[in-house]
Design a protein around this motif. Structure first.
Motif, mmCIF file in Angstrom:
data_model
loop_
_atom_site.group_PDB
_atom_site.id
_atom_site.type_symbol
_atom_site.label_atom_id
_atom_site.label_comp_id
_atom_site.label_asym_id
_atom_site.label_seq_id
_atom_site.Cartn_x
_atom_site.Cartn_y
_atom_site.Cartn_z
ATOM 1 N N PHE A 305 55.473 0.648 23.924
ATOM 2 C CA PHE A 305 55.824 0.589 22.507
ATOM 3 C C PHE A 305 55.606 -0.829 21.986
ATOM 4 O O PHE A 305 55.626 -1.794 22.750
ATOM 5 N N HIS A 306 55.411 -0.926 20.695
ATOM 6 C CA HIS A 306 55.266 -2.236 20.063
ATOM 7 C C HIS A 306 55.810 -2.171 18.653
ATOM 8 O O HIS A 306 55.945 -1.094 18.057
ATOM 9 N N GLU A 307 56.163 -3.336 18.123
ATOM 10 C CA GLU A 307 56.633 -3.416 16.744
ATOM 11 C C GLU A 307 55.450 -3.709 15.839
ATOM 12 O O GLU A 307 54.685 -4.652 16.084
ATOM 13 N N ALA A 308 55.287 -2.905 14.799
ATOM 14 C CA ALA A 308 54.143 -3.058 13.902
ATOM 15 C C ALA A 308 54.604 -3.033 12.453
ATOM 16 O O ALA A 308 55.545 -2.309 12.104
ATOM 17 N N GLU A 309 53.932 -3.818 11.611
ATOM 18 C CA GLU A 309 54.175 -3.752 10.170
ATOM 19 C C GLU A 309 53.250 -2.680 9.605
ATOM 20 O O GLU A 309 52.040 -2.859 9.520
ATOM 21 N N LEU A 310 53.822 -1.564 9.219
ATOM 22 C CA LEU A 310 53.032 -0.435 8.745
ATOM 23 C C LEU A 310 52.873 -0.426 7.230
ATOM 24 O O LEU A 310 51.918 0.162 6.717
ATOM 25 N N LEU A 311 53.806 -1.046 6.512
ATOM 26 C CA LEU A 311 53.693 -1.195 5.066
ATOM 27 C C LEU A 311 54.079 -2.614 4.700
ATOM 28 O O LEU A 311 55.058 -3.153 5.215
ATOM 29 N N SER A 312 53.306 -3.226 3.811
ATOM 30 C CA SER A 312 53.591 -4.597 3.403
ATOM 31 C C SER A 312 54.588 -4.623 2.252
ATOM 32 O O SER A 312 54.808 -3.614 1.575
ATOM 33 N N GLU A 313 55.200 -5.762 2.034
ATOM 34 C CA GLU A 313 56.076 -5.934 0.881
ATOM 35 C C GLU A 313 55.258 -5.753 -0.398
ATOM 36 O O GLU A 313 54.140 -6.253 -0.504
ATOM 37 N N GLY A 314 55.789 -5.031 -1.370
ATOM 38 C CA GLY A 314 55.051 -4.785 -2.607
ATOM 39 C C GLY A 314 54.090 -3.623 -2.533
ATOM 40 O O GLY A 314 53.276 -3.411 -3.447
ATOM 41 N N GLU A 332 57.381 4.845 -19.036
ATOM 42 C CA GLU A 332 57.146 4.909 -17.598
ATOM 43 C C GLU A 332 57.523 3.583 -16.963
ATOM 44 O O GLU A 332 57.701 2.565 -17.648
ATOM 45 N N VAL A 333 57.640 3.602 -15.639
ATOM 46 C CA VAL A 333 57.988 2.397 -14.899
ATOM 47 C C VAL A 333 57.178 2.368 -13.612
ATOM 48 O O VAL A 333 56.905 3.422 -13.005
ATOM 49 N N SER A 334 56.780 1.166 -13.201
ATOM 50 C CA SER A 334 56.006 0.998 -11.974
ATOM 51 C C SER A 334 56.945 0.760 -10.800
ATOM 52 O O SER A 334 57.977 0.094 -10.945
ATOM 53 N N LEU A 335 56.570 1.270 -9.645
ATOM 54 C CA LEU A 335 57.397 1.163 -8.453
ATOM 55 C C LEU A 335 56.630 0.498 -7.312
ATOM 56 O O LEU A 335 55.410 0.637 -7.206
ATOM 57 N N SER A 336 57.350 -0.203 -6.467
ATOM 58 C CA SER A 336 56.768 -0.781 -5.256
ATOM 59 C C SER A 336 57.891 -1.030 -4.252
ATOM 60 O O SER A 336 59.076 -0.982 -4.600
ATOM 61 N N THR A 337 57.523 -1.309 -3.020
ATOM 62 C CA THR A 337 58.533 -1.555 -1.987
ATOM 63 C C THR A 337 59.061 -2.989 -2.094
ATOM 64 O O THR A 337 58.309 -3.914 -2.398
ATOM 65 N N SER A 338 60.344 -3.147 -1.831
ATOM 66 C CA SER A 338 60.969 -4.471 -1.952
ATOM 67 C C SER A 338 60.806 -5.305 -0.693
ATOM 68 O O SER A 338 61.050 -6.511 -0.714
ATOM 69 N N SER A 339 60.437 -4.687 0.397
ATOM 70 C CA SER A 339 60.262 -5.420 1.651
ATOM 71 C C SER A 339 59.235 -4.706 2.515
ATOM 72 O O SER A 339 58.931 -3.517 2.293
ATOM 73 N N ALA A 340 58.721 -5.427 3.479
ATOM 74 C CA ALA A 340 57.763 -4.821 4.411
ATOM 75 C C ALA A 340 58.483 -3.809 5.298
ATOM 76 O O ALA A 340 59.687 -3.897 5.513
ATOM 77 N N LEU A 341 57.744 -2.846 5.791
ATOM 78 C CA LEU A 341 58.315 -1.843 6.684
ATOM 79 C C LEU A 341 57.712 -2.027 8.068
ATOM 80 O O LEU A 341 56.529 -1.817 8.281
ATOM 81 N N THR A 342 58.552 -2.473 8.988
ATOM 82 C CA THR A 342 58.134 -2.592 10.373
ATOM 83 C C THR A 342 58.834 -1.517 11.186
ATOM 84 O O THR A 342 59.941 -1.094 10.864
#
Length: 444
Positions: A305-314, A332-342
């Motif tokens: 297993f390994h730790e990976a960043e699968l989604l970046s911040e924003g 309407e409103v725009s959406l994005s992630t507030s932090s990276a997803l590891t």
């Protein structure tokens, strides 16, 4: 095809299906490794993701792994200012007598000498000193019986799935010479499932990571009296500087345990490349075995297993990065992630994880629109990673997942009555125009 032939084909298909499920399901992962213990589990310490599991729902004696809950409550009492590391701890007659039993793990305690909370805690975390544990339990709660109630209450609060705490040390109550906590049976023993032990370790590391500062000390002197010094060697042989045969790179905790009923048990933790793992091995045959089997689990985790960043911040979810808003100055409103997803994932399985959006239903109307007002940076949902492999990822808790918050990129103020009125008028005439247009088009 004859009936016997059909039966052979059916049996072959069933066997193949069973073999596939064994290789993929963490609950039956013996195809990957074979851990020789009554129960065992391997968990990512950050997310609670279960990487390997065997008999994790069987409730079994846990011996001195009990002390992880005692440590939690002691560290909590210090953190909340209820006690201080510098407090002097009174040694009761029972604690004094128990501390002299050399057949049990102990440091001798005197009633004409002073010990601080810190000194006794060190003897608990490093040397698994049973009498010291009871002394601290009495100091925190007034009596061990009160402390045991706190242990069970905390287990419920932390969401442990299956538990029964009867004393603070992990000894069998029969070892306490009739001084077992009130309300518990004379021969009772603390029992948890491997999953619950892992849940306890998970919370201990999350809430009080300083527990490792002491748990990782290989050897320390304990001043038992004016001229009485005890050399405490850590019972965890996997940390550096204790036992060359079992030393494991990155190991820094957590708690061993043994009684005749529990066998040799161990909750371990180790970190490599910023990935921390938790292991639990229950009912191994010998002291050496509990560390050998733990090493198997660590090797399996770090090698596969390994730790990976699968989604970046924003990150903006494709096709779902803009959501309609009703009752606002903007539509309407725009959406994005507030932090990276590891996430900790199996090697070569990065492409099997697909981002999916889950919006907060309490913020949506029946048409699937957000209702103004909305603040900038307001959390309105989450992006989670759906696994497209054969078996769904499993976690210590049902509410855990590989996810990251989804937030608004701008504020949307609530529209005033004039704006709403003009929109209503506009919609009215737009509807008339559309009706007329459709009618005229129908003439030709």
């Amino acid at each position: 095809m004859s009936k016997p032939a059909k039966q052979k084909v059916l049996l072959g298909m069933m066997a193949a299906s069973l073999a596939l499920s064994i290789g993929l399901n963490p609950q039956t992962a013996k195809a990957a490794i074979d851990v020789e213990a009554s129960a065992s589990i391997l968990v990512d310490a950050d997310s609670g993701k279960i990487l390997y599991a065997d008999n994790i729902d069987d409730q079994l004696p846990i011996a001195s792994m009990t002390k992880m809950m005692s440590e939690y409550l002691i560290l909590e009492a210090i953190d909340q200012g209820q006690i201080s590391e510098d407090d002097e701890v009174e040694i009761s007659d029972h604690v004094r007598s128990l501390s002299l039993q050399i057949s049990l793990s102990n440091v001798p305690l005197r009633q004409d000498y002073s010990y601080t909370v810190k000194e006794l805690y060190q003897s608990v975390a490093i040397y698994s000193a049973n009498a010291s544990t009871i002394a601290l339990a009495e100091h925190v709660a007034g009596s061990e019986a009160n402390f045991v109630q706190m242990m069970n209450d905390k287990a419920e609060e932390l969401g442990l799935e299956s538990y029964n705490f009867v004393n603070s040390s992990g000894l069998n109550n029969s070892d306490l010479s009739g001084n077992h906590p009130d309300g518990t049976d004379a021969d009772a023993e603390n029992e948890l499932t491997a999953k619950s032990v892992a849940q306890l370790a998970y919370h201990l590391l999350k809430d009080y990571p300083e527990v490792l500062d002491t748990a990782s000390i290989p050897e320390l002197e304990f001043q038992a009296g004016e001229e009485e010094v005890i050399e405490m060697q850590n019972w965890n042989w996997m940390i550096p500087g204790v036992n060359a045969q079992h030393e494991y790179e990155g190991a820094d905790g957590l708690k061993t345990g043994f009684t005749s009923a529990a066998g040799n048990s161990f909750t371990g933790t180790a970190v490599r490349d910023n990935m921390r793992l938790i292991t639990v091995v229950m009912g191994a045959e010998t002291r050496d075995d509990r560390f050998d089997e733990t090493a198997k689990l660590f090797d399996y985790g770090f090698d596969n297993f390994h730790e990976a960043e699968l989604l970046s911040e924003g990150y903006k979810p494709e096709g779902e990065d803009v959501v309609s808003v009703t009752g606002g100055k903007e539509n309407e409103v725009s959406l994005s992630t507030s932090s990276a997803l590891t996430a900790v994932i199996k090697n070569d399985e990065d492409e099997l994880y697909v981002p999916e959006v889950n919006l907060s239903e309490d913020l949506l109307n029946e048409d699937g629109e957000f209702v103004a007002p909305l603040e900038e940076g307001q959390e309105v949902g989450e992006v989670f990673l759906a696994y497209n492999g054969e078996v769904e990822d499993q976690y210590l808790y049902s509410n855990q997942s590989n996810s990251t918050p989804l937030v608004t990129e701008q504020a949307v103020e609530k529209a005033g009555w004039f704006t709403m009125s003009m929109r209503g008028i506009g919609s009215f005439f737009s509807g008339i125009w559309t009706s007329v247009s459709d009618t005229v088009t129908g003439w030709f």
